[in-house]
Design a protein around this motif. Structure first.
Motif, PDB file in Angstrom:
ATOM      1  N   ASP A   1       0.928  -1.156   0.144  1.00 37.96           N
ATOM      2  CA  ASP A   1       0.045   0.039   0.082  1.00 37.96           C
ATOM      3  C   ASP A   1       0.736   1.307  -0.011  1.00 37.96           C
ATOM      4  O   ASP A   1       1.690   1.491   0.919  1.00 37.96           O
ATOM      5  CB  ASP A   1      -1.034  -0.059   1.275  1.00 37.96           C
ATOM      6  CG  ASP A   1      -1.768   1.027   1.337  1.00 37.96           C
ATOM      7  OD1 ASP A   1      -1.781   1.849   0.256  1.00 37.96           O
ATOM      8  OD2 ASP A   1      -2.735   1.124   2.162  1.00 37.96           O
ATOM      9  N   ILE A   2       0.684   2.286  -0.885  1.00 39.99           N
ATOM     10  CA  ILE A   2       1.692   3.311  -1.232  1.00 39.99           C
ATOM     11  C   ILE A   2       1.478   4.201   0.121  1.00 39.99           C
ATOM     12  O   ILE A   2       2.529   4.890   0.394  1.00 39.99           O
ATOM     13  CB  ILE A   2       1.406   4.081  -2.416  1.00 39.99           C
ATOM     14  CG1 ILE A   2       2.455   5.103  -2.601  1.00 39.99           C
ATOM     15  CG2 ILE A   2       0.048   4.752  -2.380  1.00 39.99           C
ATOM     16  CD1 ILE A   2       2.137   5.415  -4.192  1.00 39.99           C
ATOM     17  N   ASP A   3       0.536   4.243   0.675  1.00 38.89           N
ATOM     18  CA  ASP A   3       0.085   5.024   1.903  1.00 38.89           C
ATOM     19  C   ASP A   3       1.006   4.640   2.962  1.00 38.89           C
ATOM     20  O   ASP A   3       1.217   5.442   4.085  1.00 38.89           O
ATOM     21  CB  ASP A   3      -1.333   5.245   2.244  1.00 38.89           C
ATOM     22  CG  ASP A   3      -2.280   5.826   1.304  1.00 38.89           C
ATOM     23  OD1 ASP A   3      -1.470   6.668   0.731  1.00 38.89           O
ATOM     24  OD2 ASP A   3      -3.686   5.423   1.022  1.00 38.89           O
TER      25      ASP A   3
ATOM     26  N   TRP B   1       4.803   5.315  -8.696  1.00 36.01           N
ATOM     27  CA  TRP B   1       3.746   6.075  -9.285  1.00 36.01           C
ATOM     28  C   TRP B   1       2.382   5.412  -9.043  1.00 36.01           C
ATOM     29  O   TRP B   1       2.444   4.096  -9.010  1.00 36.01           O
ATOM     30  CB  TRP B   1       4.064   5.906 -10.817  1.00 36.01           C
ATOM     31  CG  TRP B   1       5.184   6.577 -11.287  1.00 36.01           C
ATOM     32  CD1 TRP B   1       6.530   6.238 -11.057  1.00 36.01           C
ATOM     33  CD2 TRP B   1       5.378   7.750 -11.881  1.00 36.01           C
ATOM     34  NE1 TRP B   1       7.470   7.009 -11.487  1.00 36.01           N
ATOM     35  CE2 TRP B   1       6.773   8.168 -12.073  1.00 36.01           C
ATOM     36  CE3 TRP B   1       4.482   8.897 -12.355  1.00 36.01           C
ATOM     37  CZ2 TRP B   1       7.204   9.381 -12.588  1.00 36.01           C
ATOM     38  CZ3 TRP B   1       5.027  10.102 -12.695  1.00 36.01           C
ATOM     39  CH2 TRP B   1       6.293  10.289 -13.015  1.00 36.01           C
ATOM     40  N   LYS B   2       1.171   6.089  -9.127  1.00 37.57           N
ATOM     41  CA  LYS B   2      -0.008   5.535  -8.890  1.00 37.57           C
ATOM     42  C   LYS B   2      -1.156   6.287  -9.850  1.00 37.57           C
ATOM     43  O   LYS B   2      -1.005   7.453 -10.035  1.00 37.57           O
ATOM     44  CB  LYS B   2      -0.611   5.811  -7.478  1.00 37.57           C
ATOM     45  CG  LYS B   2      -2.049   5.195  -7.004  1.00 37.57           C
ATOM     46  CD  LYS B   2      -2.291   5.345  -5.711  1.00 37.57           C
ATOM     47  CE  LYS B   2      -3.741   4.618  -5.432  1.00 37.57           C
ATOM     48  NZ  LYS B   2      -3.952   4.966  -3.843  1.00 37.57           N
ATOM     49  N   ARG B   3      -1.956   5.420 -10.366  1.00 35.16           N
ATOM     50  CA  ARG B   3      -3.082   5.876 -11.439  1.00 35.16           C
ATOM     51  C   ARG B   3      -3.905   6.752 -10.529  1.00 35.16           C
ATOM     52  O   ARG B   3      -4.801   6.097  -9.444  1.00 35.16           O
ATOM     53  CB  ARG B   3      -3.531   4.846 -12.108  1.00 35.16           C
ATOM     54  CG  ARG B   3      -4.657   5.400 -12.838  1.00 35.16           C
ATOM     55  CD  ARG B   3      -5.283   4.119 -13.951  1.00 35.16           C
ATOM     56  NE  ARG B   3      -4.564   3.636 -14.821  1.00 35.16           N
ATOM     57  CZ  ARG B   3      -4.795   2.522 -15.422  1.00 35.16           C
ATOM     58  NH1 ARG B   3      -5.733   1.734 -15.521  1.00 35.16           N
ATOM     59  NH2 ARG B   3      -3.981   2.020 -16.449  1.00 35.16           N
TER      60      ARG B   3
ATOM     61  N   ILE C   1      -1.356   9.515 -14.247  1.00 30.82           N
ATOM     62  CA  ILE C   1      -0.560   8.692 -13.401  1.00 30.82           C
ATOM     63  C   ILE C   1       0.455   9.589 -12.758  1.00 30.82           C
ATOM     64  O   ILE C   1       1.395  10.196 -13.526  1.00 30.82           O
ATOM     65  CB  ILE C   1       0.206   7.534 -14.312  1.00 30.82           C
ATOM     66  CG1 ILE C   1      -0.852   6.496 -14.797  1.00 30.82           C
ATOM     67  CG2 ILE C   1       1.154   6.638 -13.330  1.00 30.82           C
ATOM     68  CD1 ILE C   1      -0.436   5.499 -15.786  1.00 30.82           C
TER      69      ILE C   1
ATOM     70  N   PHE D   1      -0.152  -0.855 -16.084  1.00 32.27           N
ATOM     71  CA  PHE D   1      -1.479  -0.991 -15.057  1.00 32.27           C
ATOM     72  C   PHE D   1      -2.508  -1.815 -15.417  1.00 32.27           C
ATOM     73  O   PHE D   1      -2.936  -2.525 -14.920  1.00 32.27           O
ATOM     74  CB  PHE D   1      -1.811   0.343 -14.693  1.00 32.27           C
ATOM     75  CG  PHE D   1      -0.932   1.040 -13.602  1.00 32.27           C
ATOM     76  CD1 PHE D   1      -1.090   0.821 -12.234  1.00 32.27           C
ATOM     77  CD2 PHE D   1      -0.447   2.139 -14.082  1.00 32.27           C
ATOM     78  CE1 PHE D   1      -0.309   1.154 -11.389  1.00 32.27           C
ATOM     79  CE2 PHE D   1       0.245   2.683 -13.039  1.00 32.27           C
ATOM     80  CZ  PHE D   1       0.429   2.325 -11.509  1.00 32.27           C
TER      81      PHE D   1
ATOM     82  N   TYR E   1       5.556  -3.232 -12.429  1.00 27.83           N
ATOM     83  CA  TYR E   1       4.047  -3.533 -11.743  1.00 27.83           C
ATOM     84  C   TYR E   1       3.587  -4.990 -12.443  1.00 27.83           C
ATOM     85  O   TYR E   1       3.520  -5.325 -13.421  1.00 27.83           O
ATOM     86  CB  TYR E   1       3.175  -2.257 -12.524  1.00 27.83           C
ATOM     87  CG  TYR E   1       1.847  -2.517 -11.712  1.00 27.83           C
ATOM     88  CD1 TYR E   1       1.588  -1.922 -10.494  1.00 27.83           C
ATOM     89  CD2 TYR E   1       0.728  -3.009 -12.457  1.00 27.83           C
ATOM     90  CE1 TYR E   1       0.308  -2.183  -9.898  1.00 27.83           C
ATOM     91  CE2 TYR E   1      -0.232  -3.212 -12.155  1.00 27.83           C
ATOM     92  CZ  TYR E   1      -0.540  -2.834 -10.605  1.00 27.83           C
ATOM     93  OH  TYR E   1      -1.894  -3.035 -10.060  1.00 27.83           O
TER      94      TYR E   1
ATOM     95  N   THR F   1       0.897  -4.644  -5.946  1.00 25.39           N
ATOM     96  CA  THR F   1       0.886  -3.364  -5.317  1.00 25.39           C
ATOM     97  C   THR F   1       0.001  -2.429  -5.901  1.00 25.39           C
ATOM     98  O   THR F   1      -0.488  -2.709  -7.056  1.00 25.39           O
ATOM     99  CB  THR F   1       2.257  -3.069  -5.354  1.00 25.39           C
ATOM    100  OG1 THR F   1       2.629  -2.448  -6.487  1.00 25.39           O
ATOM    101  CG2 THR F   1       3.479  -3.824  -4.480  1.00 25.39           C
ATOM    102  N   ASN F   2      -0.431  -1.518  -5.131  1.00 24.71           N
ATOM    103  CA  ASN F   2      -1.251  -0.529  -5.730  1.00 24.71           C
ATOM    104  C   ASN F   2      -0.521   0.907  -6.350  1.00 24.71           C
ATOM    105  O   ASN F   2      -0.954   1.866  -6.560  1.00 24.71           O
ATOM    106  CB  ASN F   2      -2.207  -0.014  -4.833  1.00 24.71           C
ATOM    107  CG  ASN F   2      -1.707   0.782  -3.752  1.00 24.71           C
ATOM    108  OD1 ASN F   2      -0.319   0.765  -3.366  1.00 24.71           O
ATOM    109  ND2 ASN F   2      -2.483   1.424  -2.920  1.00 24.71           N
ATOM    110  N   TYR F   3       1.093   0.440  -6.721  1.00 27.84           N
ATOM    111  CA  TYR F   3       1.683   1.533  -7.203  1.00 27.84           C
ATOM    112  C   TYR F   3       2.730   0.733  -8.382  1.00 27.84           C
ATOM    113  O   TYR F   3       2.818  -0.477  -8.118  1.00 27.84           O
ATOM    114  CB  TYR F   3       2.542   2.312  -6.172  1.00 27.84           C
ATOM    115  CG  TYR F   3       3.130   1.530  -5.297  1.00 27.84           C
ATOM    116  CD1 TYR F   3       4.359   0.936  -5.595  1.00 27.84           C
ATOM    117  CD2 TYR F   3       2.546   1.083  -4.049  1.00 27.84           C
ATOM    118  CE1 TYR F   3       5.153   0.082  -4.468  1.00 27.84           C
ATOM    119  CE2 TYR F   3       3.378   0.099  -3.020  1.00 27.84           C
ATOM    120  CZ  TYR F   3       4.790  -0.343  -3.341  1.00 27.84           C
ATOM    121  OH  TYR F   3       5.264  -1.185  -2.533  1.00 27.84           O
TER     122      TYR F   3
END
Length: 722
Positions: A44-46, A68-70, A75, A104, A142, A146-148
């Motif tokens: 989780d990027i957070d 990087w996250k969409r 992005i 992604f 990717y 992961t969400n990034y």
């Protein structure tokens, strides 16, 4: 020279392959670093901090790591060990942004550029967006766990050191230093050569990225106008192209060698043709010296040799003298295989070589002369006016059509400044001029210019910049076509169709006005019989009067002549007004009008009355196609960021496939009372608004008329593209 060029091309290609192998090896290292980072970071990027990324970068022996996250349709870099990277957007990064989205979406990247491995993509080395003074190598991983997207990267100094020490640039410099006949070796990218450079703004600094440059490696000072065509021909055919030209007062021979691969390119090799000719001349002198030496030996030996030998030597001397006088096509007859026969063969070979080179030079000179004559004939005999203006406004060149169209002859205008801009079009002219000075051509731009006697002239103009050998713009070339008659004809047709539509609307408007008048009459009779009415009844009467006023106003807008005046307009308002205007006629035809509008629509820059004329014409065609009633659906939606689409979908009888291809032809119609001009005028109005009009229909299933119009910002920018 062809074999030498191929050999040089092979050496350069091998060096480029070595450089690509080094870059791919570095990309694999970055993928391994990304896999290691994935195992050590929270999915989780957070839950990941920038400090963690900085420590992990040091541990993995790489410069930095960015995550990087969409977000929506973008992005964004949310976490990074490099503070300059945080919150960077990739939306404007061309094929990089496409590769990110493919990672992604599916994990498989299909863009032709860069290195592609499972769940991984590494783009070519380039300037960093956060710091354009640095050239980096990036990797992107990717796999969905992961969400990034994990982005490790390093400085590309090892690749740059290879390039400067052992790479292509170093090889080119060594070859140029070792061979004086070799003027330059240049690598060209056929995708970008001959086009305006692509400049990106990175951190406030304009940058010409390494992956979109026309010249990949080597110097390019011997430039010729035909280089673009030769490079494209070599790339398209896969064959080496060779030509001879005179550049910088030097006769050169150019060879263009195509190199196929993931990213194809063309190697250009330029030889000094004059130096090669000097070498041949020295060889000729050497042969002549040998011949003279043999002649002297023969003279000494003549005392002991029969007259036959003397005769043979005289023949050789005559041939050498003929060559010296320029008679390259005379040949010696070889009857023996002794020394004299070999000498005669060498002289004949020398004559063959001299004749071949002389013919090449002669043909090249004739070709250049014919090309010049052809261009001069084309310019002076074309019906379009051509003129070239220096940046200070002085007229540099005109043709005969310019004199016929504008009224000035060549002697009066060349070297002088002319007033061609019609009053009121000064701002438009300055906008066009600034666009051309930025390097953009203008194509088929319709405007107004002024003749010598002050008359206005409707023209279609194409203008482009003229550059010098350094690429600087020094003049502007313009081609003008007189479209005054065409514009008048179009206006007559538009007005004719408009009057036809107004006449057909009259019955519907009368019926629409009669209904509110009946309501008002009833209330007045009620007041007459029972006394004053309540305010509620008065409000209803005022509402009905407002409705009558609106319908009459809309009818007058369509009926009376209107000057073309473009303004920012909400397309939803126009469609609602048209539906209200034709609602009564729709009810008379037992047709239900269904309005489906997007919640938010950007304004468009248009002439509202002309668009109303188009929509009324399309709606009336739909109503007439449903004699048994039904529903007619009107949709408005954003189909892209730069345009709006309006669809009119009816449940009518449809159009036969053989008639679809003829729609828009003047006087072609299936109606008994039609004239076939309505759709043609509508198509022209939409085209003048930089839009498109398409019709899809099947017999017995109905028709869909789709109109696309650009939003205001795109219409303003369209002048750059003509």
């Amino acid at each position: 020279m062809t074999e030498i060029a191929k050999t040089i091309g092979d050496h350069v290609e091998l060096t480029q392959q070595m450089k690509q192998m080094l870059e791919d090896s570095l990309g694999e290292k970055l993928r391994a670093a990304a896999l290691a980072a994935k195992l050590k970071l929270n999915p989780d990027i957070d839950q990941v901090t920038n400090e963690q990324l900085a420590a992990l970068s040091r541990e993995l022996d790489i410069d930095h790591i960015t995550l990087w996250k969409r977000i929506g349709n973008d992005i964004v870099a949310l976490k990074s060990s490099n503070a300059k990277e945080i919150n960077m957007s990739s939306k404007t990064w061309d094929y990089w942004y496409t590769a990110f989205n493919q990672l992604f979406d599916s994990g498989a990247v299909t863009v032709p550029q860069g290195q592609k491995l499972p769940h991984y993509w590494s783009g070519p080395i380039n300037y960093a967006s956060s710091d354009p003074s640095v050239i980096n190598k990036w990797g992107y991983y990717y796999d969905g766990t992961t969400n990034y997207l994990i982005n490790p990267y390093v400085n590309a100094k090892s690749l740059l050191q290879f390039e400067s020490g052992s790479g292509t640039e170093a090889l080119v410099q060594r070859m140029l230093a070792d061979n004086k006949n070799l003027l330059e070796i240049t690598g060209f990218d056929p995708q970008f050569f001959g086009k305006a450079p692509i400049i990106k703004i990175k951190n406030g600094i304009p940058v010409n990225n390494l992956d979109v440059r026309a010249v990949i490696f080597g110097p390019y000072s011997y430039q010729d106008d035909s280089d673009d065509a030769q490079i494209q021909q070599a790339a398209n055919t896969g064959r080496m192209i060779t030509e001879t030209a005179t550049i910088k007062n030097t006769t050169v021979m150019k060879s263009f060698i195509p190199i196929q691969g993931a990213q194809p390119y063309v190697i250009g090799i330029t030889f000094d043709h004059t130096s090669i000719q000097s070498t041949l001349n020295r060889q000729l002198l050497k042969h002549i010296g040998i011949s003279l030496g043999l002649l002297l030996v023969t003279m000494v030996a003549s005392y002991f040799i029969a007259g036959f030998m003397l005769r043979s030597l005289h023949l050789v001397m005559d041939q050498v003298n003929a060559l010296a006088q320029g008679h390259f096509r005379t040949r010696l007859s070889i009857r023996t295989k002794d020394e004299l026969g070999l000498l005669a063969a060498q002289v004949n070979a020398m004559a063959d070589n001299l004749d071949a080179y002389w013919m090449q030079l002669h043909n090249a000179a004739e070709e250049l002369q014919h090309t010049q004559q052809y261009l001069e004939s084309f310019i002076n005999h074309t019906s379009d006016a051509i003129h070239v203006v220096l940046l200070n406004g002085e007229m540099m060149r005109t043709n005969n059509a310019f004199e016929a169209m504008y009224g000035w002859n060549k002697e009066e205008v060349e070297g002088k400044r002319l007033e061609l801009i019609f009053p009121g079009h000064e701002q438009e002219f300055e906008h066009i001029r600034s666009t051309i000075l930025q390097g953009y051509p203008i194509a088929d731009y319709e405007t107004v210019r002024m003749t010598r006697d002050g008359r206005s002239l409707d023209i279609s103009m194409t203008s482009s910049p003229i550059r010098d050998s350094q690429g600087e713009i020094i003049a502007i070339a313009s081609i003008s076509r007189n479209i005054t008659v065409r514009k008048k004809t179009e206006e007559v047709l538009r007005k004719s169709e408009k009057l036809s539509v107004v006449g057909q609307l009259a019955a519907g408007v009368a019926h629409e006005i009669r209904n509110p008048l009946t309501t008002i009459k009833g209330f007045l009779q009620l007041q007459k019989s029972k006394g004053p009415l309540s305010s509620m009844y008065l409000d209803v009467m005022l509402s009905e009067l407002d409705r009558i006023n609106f319908i009459v106003s809309e009818f007058l807008v369509l009926a009376k002549p209107q000057a073309s005046c473009y303004e920012l307009v909400d397309l939803q308002t126009i469609l609602r007004d048209i539906v209200l205007l034709l609602d009564s006629q729709a009810h008379m035809n037992n047709v239900e009008l269904q309005l489906d509008l997007a919640t938010e629509c950007s304004p468009i820059h248009c002439e509202p009355n002309q668009l109303k004329q188009v929509f009324v014409n399309v709606l009336k065609n739909g109503l007439e196609a449903m004699p048994d009633g039904g529903s007619l659906r009107i949709q408005l939606e954003h189909t892209s960021q730069d345009g709006l689409t309006v669809r009119f979908i009816d449940q009518g009888c449809g159009i036969a496939e053989k008639d679809l291809v003829r729609l828009g032809e003047p006087f072609f119609t299936n109606k008994e009372s039609g004239n076939g001009l309505g759709l043609m005028v509508s198509q022209k109005i939409i085209a003048n608004h930089k839009g498109t009009l398409n019709i899809q229909s099947k017999l017995g299933q109905g028709t869909c008329v789709e109109i696309w119009l650009p939003v205001a910002a795109v219409q303003e920018a369209s002048v750059h593209k003509g």
